[in-house]
Design a protein around this motif. Structure first.
Motif, PDB file in Angstrom:
ATOM      1  N   ASP A   1      49.872 -22.157 -16.274  1.00  0.00           N
ATOM      2  CA  ASP A   1      49.526 -23.398 -16.518  1.00  0.00           C
ATOM      3  C   ASP A   1      48.382 -23.890 -15.734  1.00  0.00           C
ATOM      4  O   ASP A   1      47.642 -24.623 -15.701  1.00  0.00           O
ATOM      5  CB  ASP A   1      50.471 -24.443 -16.659  1.00  0.00           C
ATOM      6  N   ARG A   2      48.479 -23.162 -14.409  1.00  0.00           N
ATOM      7  CA  ARG A   2      47.428 -23.283 -13.403  1.00  0.00           C
ATOM      8  C   ARG A   2      46.023 -22.766 -13.815  1.00  0.00           C
ATOM      9  O   ARG A   2      45.067 -23.123 -13.083  1.00  0.00           O
ATOM     10  CB  ARG A   2      47.903 -22.696 -11.799  1.00  0.00           C
TER      11      ARG A   2
ATOM     12  N   PHE B   1      41.363 -22.188 -11.392  1.00  0.00           N
ATOM     13  CA  PHE B   1      43.055 -22.111 -10.852  1.00  0.00           C
ATOM     14  C   PHE B   1      43.115 -23.412 -10.086  1.00  0.00           C
ATOM     15  O   PHE B   1      42.459 -23.613  -9.177  1.00  0.00           O
ATOM     16  CB  PHE B   1      43.084 -20.801 -10.112  1.00  0.00           C
ATOM     17  N   ARG B   2      44.182 -23.983 -10.757  1.00  0.00           N
ATOM     18  CA  ARG B   2      44.622 -25.382 -10.086  1.00  0.00           C
ATOM     19  C   ARG B   2      45.692 -24.945  -8.922  1.00  0.00           C
ATOM     20  O   ARG B   2      46.579 -24.604  -8.943  1.00  0.00           O
ATOM     21  CB  ARG B   2      45.364 -26.190 -11.174  1.00  0.00           C
ATOM     22  N   ILE B   3      44.830 -25.268  -7.778  1.00  0.00           N
ATOM     23  CA  ILE B   3      45.897 -25.158  -6.450  1.00  0.00           C
ATOM     24  C   ILE B   3      46.950 -26.343  -6.486  1.00  0.00           C
ATOM     25  O   ILE B   3      48.064 -26.286  -6.070  1.00  0.00           O
ATOM     26  CB  ILE B   3      44.960 -24.977  -5.253  1.00  0.00           C
ATOM     27  N   THR B   4      46.561 -27.531  -6.875  1.00  0.00           N
ATOM     28  CA  THR B   4      47.401 -28.526  -7.014  1.00  0.00           C
ATOM     29  C   THR B   4      46.771 -29.140  -8.168  1.00  0.00           C
ATOM     30  O   THR B   4      45.826 -28.878  -8.901  1.00  0.00           O
ATOM     31  CB  THR B   4      46.993 -29.721  -5.853  1.00  0.00           C
ATOM     32  N   PRO B   5      47.519 -30.289  -8.910  1.00  0.00           N
ATOM     33  CA  PRO B   5      47.044 -30.784 -10.176  1.00  0.00           C
ATOM     34  C   PRO B   5      45.639 -31.467 -10.057  1.00  0.00           C
ATOM     35  O   PRO B   5      44.939 -31.519 -11.152  1.00  0.00           O
ATOM     36  CB  PRO B   5      48.227 -32.044 -10.122  1.00  0.00           C
ATOM     37  N   ARG B   6      45.453 -31.857  -8.883  1.00  0.00           N
ATOM     38  CA  ARG B   6      43.785 -32.598  -8.691  1.00  0.00           C
ATOM     39  C   ARG B   6      42.802 -31.410  -8.258  1.00  0.00           C
ATOM     40  O   ARG B   6      41.468 -31.639  -8.531  1.00  0.00           O
ATOM     41  CB  ARG B   6      44.037 -33.626  -7.830  1.00  0.00           C
ATOM     42  N   PHE B   7      43.353 -30.356  -7.408  1.00  0.00           N
ATOM     43  CA  PHE B   7      42.104 -29.581  -6.934  1.00  0.00           C
ATOM     44  C   PHE B   7      42.236 -28.098  -7.392  1.00  0.00           C
ATOM     45  O   PHE B   7      43.246 -27.592  -7.342  1.00  0.00           O
ATOM     46  CB  PHE B   7      42.297 -29.529  -5.383  1.00  0.00           C
ATOM     47  N   SER B   8      41.155 -27.559  -7.790  1.00  0.00           N
ATOM     48  CA  SER B   8      41.139 -26.543  -8.325  1.00  0.00           C
ATOM     49  C   SER B   8      39.770 -25.460  -7.823  1.00  0.00           C
ATOM     50  O   SER B   8      38.834 -26.137  -7.331  1.00  0.00           O
ATOM     51  CB  SER B   8      41.047 -26.281  -9.689  1.00  0.00           C
TER      52      SER B   8
ATOM     53  N   ASP C   1      58.816 -29.283  -3.211  1.00  0.00           N
ATOM     54  CA  ASP C   1      58.242 -28.078  -3.747  1.00  0.00           C
ATOM     55  C   ASP C   1      58.553 -28.056  -5.140  1.00  0.00           C
ATOM     56  O   ASP C   1      57.770 -27.346  -6.029  1.00  0.00           O
ATOM     57  CB  ASP C   1      58.957 -27.083  -2.997  1.00  0.00           C
ATOM     58  N   ASP C   2      59.700 -28.732  -5.688  1.00  0.00           N
ATOM     59  CA  ASP C   2      59.942 -28.416  -6.984  1.00  0.00           C
ATOM     60  C   ASP C   2      58.683 -29.051  -7.905  1.00  0.00           C
ATOM     61  O   ASP C   2      58.361 -28.812  -8.886  1.00  0.00           O
ATOM     62  CB  ASP C   2      61.427 -29.060  -7.254  1.00  0.00           C
ATOM     63  N   ASP C   3      58.237 -30.325  -7.405  1.00  0.00           N
ATOM     64  CA  ASP C   3      57.112 -31.107  -8.190  1.00  0.00           C
ATOM     65  C   ASP C   3      55.955 -30.093  -8.190  1.00  0.00           C
ATOM     66  O   ASP C   3      55.194 -30.107  -9.430  1.00  0.00           O
ATOM     67  CB  ASP C   3      56.724 -32.481  -7.431  1.00  0.00           C
ATOM     68  N   GLU C   4      55.812 -29.430  -7.166  1.00  0.00           N
ATOM     69  CA  GLU C   4      54.470 -28.154  -7.430  1.00  0.00           C
ATOM     70  C   GLU C   4      54.969 -27.211  -8.391  1.00  0.00           C
ATOM     71  O   GLU C   4      54.174 -26.836  -9.048  1.00  0.00           O
ATOM     72  CB  GLU C   4      54.297 -27.780  -6.025  1.00  0.00           C
ATOM     73  N   GLU C   5      56.329 -26.579  -8.341  1.00  0.00           N
ATOM     74  CA  GLU C   5      56.547 -25.738  -8.976  1.00  0.00           C
ATOM     75  C   GLU C   5      56.824 -26.111 -10.352  1.00  0.00           C
ATOM     76  O   GLU C   5      56.881 -25.245 -11.522  1.00  0.00           O
ATOM     77  CB  GLU C   5      58.027 -24.987  -8.500  1.00  0.00           C
ATOM     78  N   GLU C   6      56.739 -27.333 -10.818  1.00  0.00           N
ATOM     79  CA  GLU C   6      56.800 -27.658 -12.298  1.00  0.00           C
ATOM     80  C   GLU C   6      55.547 -27.092 -12.768  1.00  0.00           C
ATOM     81  O   GLU C   6      55.690 -26.979 -14.171  1.00  0.00           O
ATOM     82  CB  GLU C   6      56.833 -29.339 -12.203  1.00  0.00           C
ATOM     83  N   MET C   7      54.437 -27.052 -12.355  1.00  0.00           N
ATOM     84  CA  MET C   7      53.469 -26.485 -13.234  1.00  0.00           C
ATOM     85  C   MET C   7      53.340 -24.987 -13.025  1.00  0.00           C
ATOM     86  O   MET C   7      53.560 -24.265 -11.931  1.00  0.00           O
ATOM     87  CB  MET C   7      52.252 -26.948 -12.277  1.00  0.00           C
ATOM     88  N   ARG C   8      53.632 -24.437 -14.373  1.00  0.00           N
ATOM     89  CA  ARG C   8      54.030 -23.010 -14.369  1.00  0.00           C
ATOM     90  C   ARG C   8      52.551 -22.087 -13.781  1.00  0.00           C
ATOM     91  O   ARG C   8      51.603 -22.688 -13.885  1.00  0.00           O
ATOM     92  CB  ARG C   8      54.329 -22.434 -15.708  1.00  0.00           C
ATOM     93  N   LEU C   9      52.583 -20.938 -13.750  1.00  0.00           N
ATOM     94  CA  LEU C   9      51.728 -19.990 -13.176  1.00  0.00           C
ATOM     95  C   LEU C   9      50.423 -20.234 -14.189  1.00  0.00           C
ATOM     96  O   LEU C   9      49.427 -20.364 -13.968  1.00  0.00           O
ATOM     97  CB  LEU C   9      52.107 -18.715 -12.978  1.00  0.00           C
TER      98      LEU C   9
ATOM     99  N   SER D   1      34.263 -25.185  -6.605  1.00  0.00           N
ATOM    100  CA  SER D   1      35.644 -25.873  -6.253  1.00  0.00           C
ATOM    101  C   SER D   1      35.398 -27.272  -6.833  1.00  0.00           C
ATOM    102  O   SER D   1      34.316 -27.787  -7.026  1.00  0.00           O
ATOM    103  CB  SER D   1      35.962 -25.992  -4.604  1.00  0.00           C
ATOM    104  N   ARG D   2      36.719 -27.754  -7.389  1.00  0.00           N
ATOM    105  CA  ARG D   2      36.386 -29.120  -8.184  1.00  0.00           C
ATOM    106  C   ARG D   2      37.623 -29.935  -7.868  1.00  0.00           C
ATOM    107  O   ARG D   2      38.896 -29.360  -7.601  1.00  0.00           O
ATOM    108  CB  ARG D   2      36.417 -28.630  -9.592  1.00  0.00           C
ATOM    109  N   TYR D   3      37.490 -31.081  -7.838  1.00  0.00           N
ATOM    110  CA  TYR D   3      38.534 -32.110  -7.159  1.00  0.00           C
ATOM    111  C   TYR D   3      38.329 -33.369  -8.283  1.00  0.00           C
ATOM    112  O   TYR D   3      37.432 -34.036  -8.252  1.00  0.00           O
ATOM    113  CB  TYR D   3      38.445 -32.464  -5.714  1.00  0.00           C
ATOM    114  N   MET D   4      39.555 -33.623  -8.957  1.00  0.00           N
ATOM    115  CA  MET D   4      39.607 -34.698  -9.606  1.00  0.00           C
ATOM    116  C   MET D   4      39.765 -36.021  -8.942  1.00  0.00           C
ATOM    117  O   MET D   4      40.636 -36.190  -8.126  1.00  0.00           O
ATOM    118  CB  MET D   4      40.644 -35.025 -10.727  1.00  0.00           C
ATOM    119  N   ILE D   5      38.717 -37.092  -8.859  1.00  0.00           N
ATOM    120  CA  ILE D   5      38.897 -38.161  -8.006  1.00  0.00           C
ATOM    121  C   ILE D   5      39.806 -39.244  -8.540  1.00  0.00           C
ATOM    122  O   ILE D   5      40.418 -39.817  -7.896  1.00  0.00           O
ATOM    123  CB  ILE D   5      37.484 -38.631  -7.840  1.00  0.00           C
ATOM    124  N   ALA D   6      39.399 -39.348  -9.996  1.00  0.00           N
ATOM    125  CA  ALA D   6      40.059 -40.554 -10.605  1.00  0.00           C
ATOM    126  C   ALA D   6      40.387 -40.068 -12.333  1.00  0.00           C
ATOM    127  O   ALA D   6      39.671 -39.462 -12.787  1.00  0.00           O
ATOM    128  CB  ALA D   6      39.344 -41.993 -10.770  1.00  0.00           C
TER     129      ALA D   6
END
Length: 210
Positions: free
Chosen positions: A55-56, A81-88, A45-53, A118-123
């Motif tokens: 910054d999303r 809005f980035r839900i995860t670092p790769r998916f928004s 959870d901390d890894d996910e919370e490292e991205m501030r609101l 929706s957008r997903y970073m593949i690589a």
């Protein structure tokens, strides 16, 4: 002598048994296991919370223009809005201006609408060119169309909606810590030339975000 041999043997077997017990991993109590599982979950959870609101969120869009006998200007801002670092996911707006001098008087029209995507970073750093991403989008544009009244025969204009669904992908070429130049190719598998504002099901877009 016999007693000495017996003592030596007992000492030897005691050492072997003790060594075997030391080598066995003792199962941890259930509560201790739960505490460790909680710690691991918290670390995730901390890894996910490292991205501030703040910054999303990211902002950007696409622009395009053509001038001449047919003038076309397209401005399409968007917010993601980035839900995860790769998916928004995100929303966008579209404004298009058309001017066709082949008609007298010159035909002019403003087209507007919005989209969900929706957008997903593949690589990352794909072939050294940039970040490769997949993109899916639903868009609905509104434009005026000529309409003939069956009762009076008069021709008027009515606003009509033109929905589109695009899938595809593109490259985000970094130009800063948070900014990137984007180029994407999107295809509408449900394209209908009689019910679309686009001349082709394939659309090439150029834009960026920050």
């Amino acid at each position: 002598m016999k007693k000495m041999i017996l003592v030596i043997l007992l000492s030897f077997f005691s050492s072997v048994v003790f060594a075997q017990v030391e080598g066995v991993e003792v199962e941890k109590p259930q509560e201790e296991k739960k505490e460790e599982d909680k710690k691991e979950t918290k670390d995730d959870d901390d890894d996910e919370e490292e991205m501030r609101l703040i910054d999303r969120f990211y902002f950007g869009g696409n622009v395009g223009a053509n001038f001449g006998t047919i003038t076309f200007i397209n401005v399409a801002p968007m917010v993601g809005f980035r839900i995860t670092p790769r998916f928004s996911v995100g929303v966008g707006g579209t404004y298009q201006y058309w001017s066709d001098k082949r008609f007298t008087p010159t035909y002019k029209q403003s087209i507007y609408g919005g989209s969900l995507f929706s957008r997903y970073m593949i690589a990352e750093d794909f072939l050294g060119a940039g970040n490769l991403f997949a993109h899916a989008e639903y868009e609905n544009l509104f434009a005026k169309q000529p309409f003939q009244d069956p009762n009076t025969g008069l021709i008027t204009e009515k606003t009509k909606s033109f929905p589109s669904f695009f899938i595809g992908g593109g490259l985000a070429i970094p130009i800063g810590s948070r900014s990137a130049f984007t180029i994407s190719a999107l295809y509408n598998p449900f394209y209908d030339e009689f019910n679309s504002l686009y001349a082709s099901p394939l659309q090439i877009r150029v834009g960026g975000f920050f």
